[in-house]
Design an enzyme around this catalytic site. Structure first.
Site, PDB file in Angstrom:
ATOM      1  N   LYS A 157       1.025  -1.357  -0.166  1.00 45.72           N
ATOM      2  CA  LYS A 157      -0.314   0.106   0.142  1.00 45.72           C
ATOM      3  C   LYS A 157       0.947   0.943   0.419  1.00 45.72           C
ATOM      4  CE  LYS A 157      -1.543   1.855   3.763  1.00 45.72           C
ATOM      5  NZ  LYS A 157      -0.602   2.409   4.481  1.00 45.72           N
ATOM      6  N   HIS A 187      -2.434  -4.478   5.775  1.00 50.01           N
ATOM      7  CA  HIS A 187      -2.060  -5.845   6.713  1.00 50.01           C
ATOM      8  C   HIS A 187      -2.664  -6.061   7.780  1.00 50.01           C
ATOM      9  CE1 HIS A 187      -0.442  -2.189   9.054  1.00 50.01           C
ATOM     10  NE2 HIS A 187      -0.218  -2.456   9.643  1.00 50.01           N
ATOM     11  N   GLU A 225      -3.574   6.108  16.925  1.00 54.43           N
ATOM     12  CA  GLU A 225      -2.790   5.652  17.400  1.00 54.43           C
ATOM     13  C   GLU A 225      -1.497   6.852  18.587  1.00 54.43           C
ATOM     14  OE1 GLU A 225      -0.297   4.084  14.354  1.00 54.43           O
ATOM     15  OE2 GLU A 225      -1.344   5.120  12.771  1.00 54.43           O
ATOM     16  N   ASP A 244      -3.509   7.131   4.731  1.00 52.55           N
ATOM     17  CA  ASP A 244      -3.028   6.467   5.104  1.00 52.55           C
ATOM     18  C   ASP A 244      -3.472   5.531   5.923  1.00 52.55           C
ATOM     19  OD1 ASP A 244      -0.251   5.868   6.015  1.00 52.55           O
ATOM     20  OD2 ASP A 244      -0.638   6.963   8.186  1.00 52.55           O
ATOM     21  N   HIS A 249      -7.283   0.699   5.834  1.00 51.93           N
ATOM     22  CA  HIS A 249      -7.632  -0.402   6.808  1.00 51.93           C
ATOM     23  C   HIS A 249      -8.674   0.057   7.779  1.00 51.93           C
ATOM     24  CE1 HIS A 249      -3.331  -0.285   6.844  1.00 51.93           C
ATOM     25  NE2 HIS A 249      -3.044   0.568   7.308  1.00 51.93           N
TER      26      HIS A 249
HETATM   27  C1  BG6 Z   1       0.304   2.206   8.635  1.00 53.25           C
HETATM   28  C2  BG6 Z   1       0.197   3.463   8.101  1.00 53.25           C
HETATM   29  O1  BG6 Z   1      -0.370   0.847   7.230  1.00 53.25           O
HETATM   30  O2  BG6 Z   1      -0.497   1.373   9.398  1.00 53.25           O
HETATM   31  C3  BG6 Z   1       1.347   3.954   9.179  1.00 53.25           C
HETATM   32  O3  BG6 Z   1       1.089   3.836   6.921  1.00 53.25           O
HETATM   33  C4  BG6 Z   1       0.371   3.134  10.689  1.00 53.25           C
HETATM   34  O4  BG6 Z   1       1.320   4.964   9.268  1.00 53.25           O
HETATM   35  C5  BG6 Z   1       0.817   1.754  10.630  1.00 53.25           C
HETATM   36  O5  BG6 Z   1       1.627   3.334  11.721  1.00 53.25           O
HETATM   37  C6  BG6 Z   1      -0.068   1.398  11.964  1.00 53.25           C
HETATM   38  O6  BG6 Z   1      -0.400  -0.045  12.034  1.00 53.25           O
HETATM   39  P1  BG6 Z   1       0.025  -1.302  13.412  1.00 53.25           P
HETATM   40  O7  BG6 Z   1      -0.591  -2.044  12.444  1.00 53.25           O
HETATM   41  O8  BG6 Z   1       0.846  -0.769  14.141  1.00 53.25           O
HETATM   42  O9  BG6 Z   1      -1.672  -0.547  13.782  1.00 53.25           O
END
Ligand code: BG6
Length: 494
Positions: A157, A187, A225, A244, A249
């Protein structure tokens, strides 16, 4: 497996640690090679040393010297320029020599997105995308325990930066690879708890009958986050939170919560239902852009390295979306995500309606209690079901309590695998269930595009600000508050 972008962050943090963990568990084929490709002039020895250090930093618990030296023997590196056709011919010959006969190949595009199209085009031109012809495939099948010599491409992505560019990229990739060869990464789909949404909904009979507009008041999806944009500010300032986090997600989580039950657990059965629900999300009209979206930036964002001093990029957004179908008509889905918030948590709150008639006395300054279900996706994986019961005593007094389940209490503490490890394994196994199909990606962009475009017009809500370490701007509270609702923190202490 060829990793394009082998000197980058993703390779160090996720891909090599993921592959090493699979190797340690005996989940990689007996004969395999990982070939790193990037412009940096490294030798295979340099690559091995760099990757060893990466595993030590990012997966120290997995480091075992003996296993590493065995694994390192499978790592190779060939410098190459992603846009230089001659370098692909060199790579093709290098691979042919390593393989010594028909072999399966996975190309992993871990580069900056602007290289996706050139790499795919060059792979096509160098004849590296074609799957083995019938005869060779049979020969390969004998040599490789029944598998034919396939070619697959994993694309990271972001897949496009709006609907039009995602469509263009899909068209281009389809000129070289067929859809069954393409694995588009998100992911979040490989997070154990996100997959568990499907099991939770479709392996239990008690939730599905009430999983609709008759019983559900609204749904909240939060991906918060605590980290700020850090060293990725340059990239982030161009993309912002909608591209992003939401386009991929949050929308994928919404699809799992909102989809109809698929007939089977086959990749396409699931992806058909996901695409259907995403296509049913109502794009936002200008009036809805003003009333149903919030955009905000944390204080101090513009002083980060790589960010324009007058940047209008949103680091936080909240959206109120509707799914126009029989199941969900009129049920708001509130989505929020941001950087530099109070804590890291990803959760889904399914808020049920109030009981239709309350026969018990409730203090008049308190709302009628209603059940909710909190699906805790990370970091405290599990779920909580909020229910009402009677406090012990002569009076009938209600008390809200949680029935809960936590992965770490029921399963081995480290039983939840890293998402990338799962994705790498699935791509090698040819299981596309957790990857996004072209129609799913485009449907997600369709929704996000309507917001991105709305934010370019006079209908855009003003860019709010919020303090780092808070739960976001007051505007997001008002978004729910105007309908008598409020954000819940179902998986973290408030
Ligand atoms: C990524 C984003 O896809 O996912 C990031 O580009 C983000 O900005 C991350 O921090 C968060 O992933 P996770 O698995 O830590 O929740």
């Amino acid at each position: 497996m060829v990793i394009f972008g082998a000197t980058g962050d993703l390779t160090r943090r996720k891909l090599i640690p993921g592959l090493f963990s699979l190797f340690g568990k005996g989940l990689l084929p007996q004969r395999f090679a990982v070939v790193g490709s990037s412009r940096t002039e490294w030798s295979s020895e340099d690559f091995r040393a760099e990757m060893r250090e990466a595993v030590q930093i990012f997966a120290p618990e997995d480091m075992d010297e003996a296993v590493w030296s065995e694994f390192a023997g499978h790592l190779y590196y060939l410098p190459g320029n992603a846009t230089e056709q001659a370098d692909y011919e060199e790579l093709r010959d290098f691979l042919a020599e390593l393989e010594g006969g028909p072999a399966n190949r996975l190309y992993y595009l871990a580069t900056a997105p602007r290289f996706f199209a050139p790499i795919v085009t060059r792979l096509g031109e160098a004849g590296m995308a074609q799957e083995a012809a019938q005869e060779a495939a049979q020969e390969a099948a004998q040599e490789m325990d029944g598998t034919a010599a396939w070619r697959r491409v994993v694309i990271e992505k972001p897949f496009g930066h709006d609907l039009a560019s995602a469509q263009t990229l899909n068209q281009l990739v389809h000129t070289v690879f067929a859809e069954h060869q393409i694995y588009r990464i998100d992911h979040y789909l490989a997070k154990e708890t996100v997959q568990n949404i499907l099991v939770f909904r479709f392996a239990n009979t008690m939730f599905e009958p009430i999983w609709n507009r008759n019983y559900i008041d609204h749904v909240q999806i939060t991906v918060a986050e605590a980290v700020d944009v850090g060293h990725r500010a340059g990239y982030y300032d161009q993309s912002g939170v909608l591209r992003d986090m939401f386009q991929n997600h949050l929308i994928q989580i919404l699809a799992f919560v909102g989809m109809e039950p698929p007939a089977s657990f086959q990749a396409d059965a699931i992806r058909d239902e996901k695409a259907k629900v995403l296509k049913a999300i109502r794009p936002l009209s200008p009036a809805e852009i003003t009333a149903q979206t919030v955009r905000a930036q944390y204080d101090g964002y513009c002083t980060a390295d790589g960010v324009a001093a007058d940047s209008q990029t949103a680091t936080y957004a909240a959206l109120q979306l509707y799914i126009d179908n029989w199941r969900w008509r009129g049920v708001p889905f509130y989505l929020r995500s941001g950087k530099a918030l109070a804590t890291k948590t990803s959760e889904v709150i399914v808020q049920f309606k109030e009981p239709p008639h309350m026969m018990f006395t409730i203090p008049h300054d308190q709302p009628i209690p209603a059940n909710y279900l909190a699906l805790c996706l990370q970091p405290h994986e599990g779920f909580h079901q909020r229910i009402e019961l009677k406090e012990p005593g002569r009076e009938v007094k209600l008390r809200s309590v949680d029935m809960d389940f936590h992965y770490e209490e029921v399963f081995h503490p480290n039983s939840v695998p890293e998402a990338y490890e799962t994705l790498l394994h699935n791509a090698l196994e040819g299981d596309a269930t957790l990857f996004t199909r072209s129609d799913g990606i485009e449907a997600a962009w369709q929704v996000i595009d309507s917001v991105l475009q709305g934010w370019q017009t006079a209908a855009a809500p003003p860019l709010a600000t919020y303090a780092p370490g808070s739960w976001g701007p007051a505007e997001a509270d008002r978004l729910l508050g105007k309908n008598g609702r409020s954000w819940r923190h179902g998986c973290v202490d408030e």
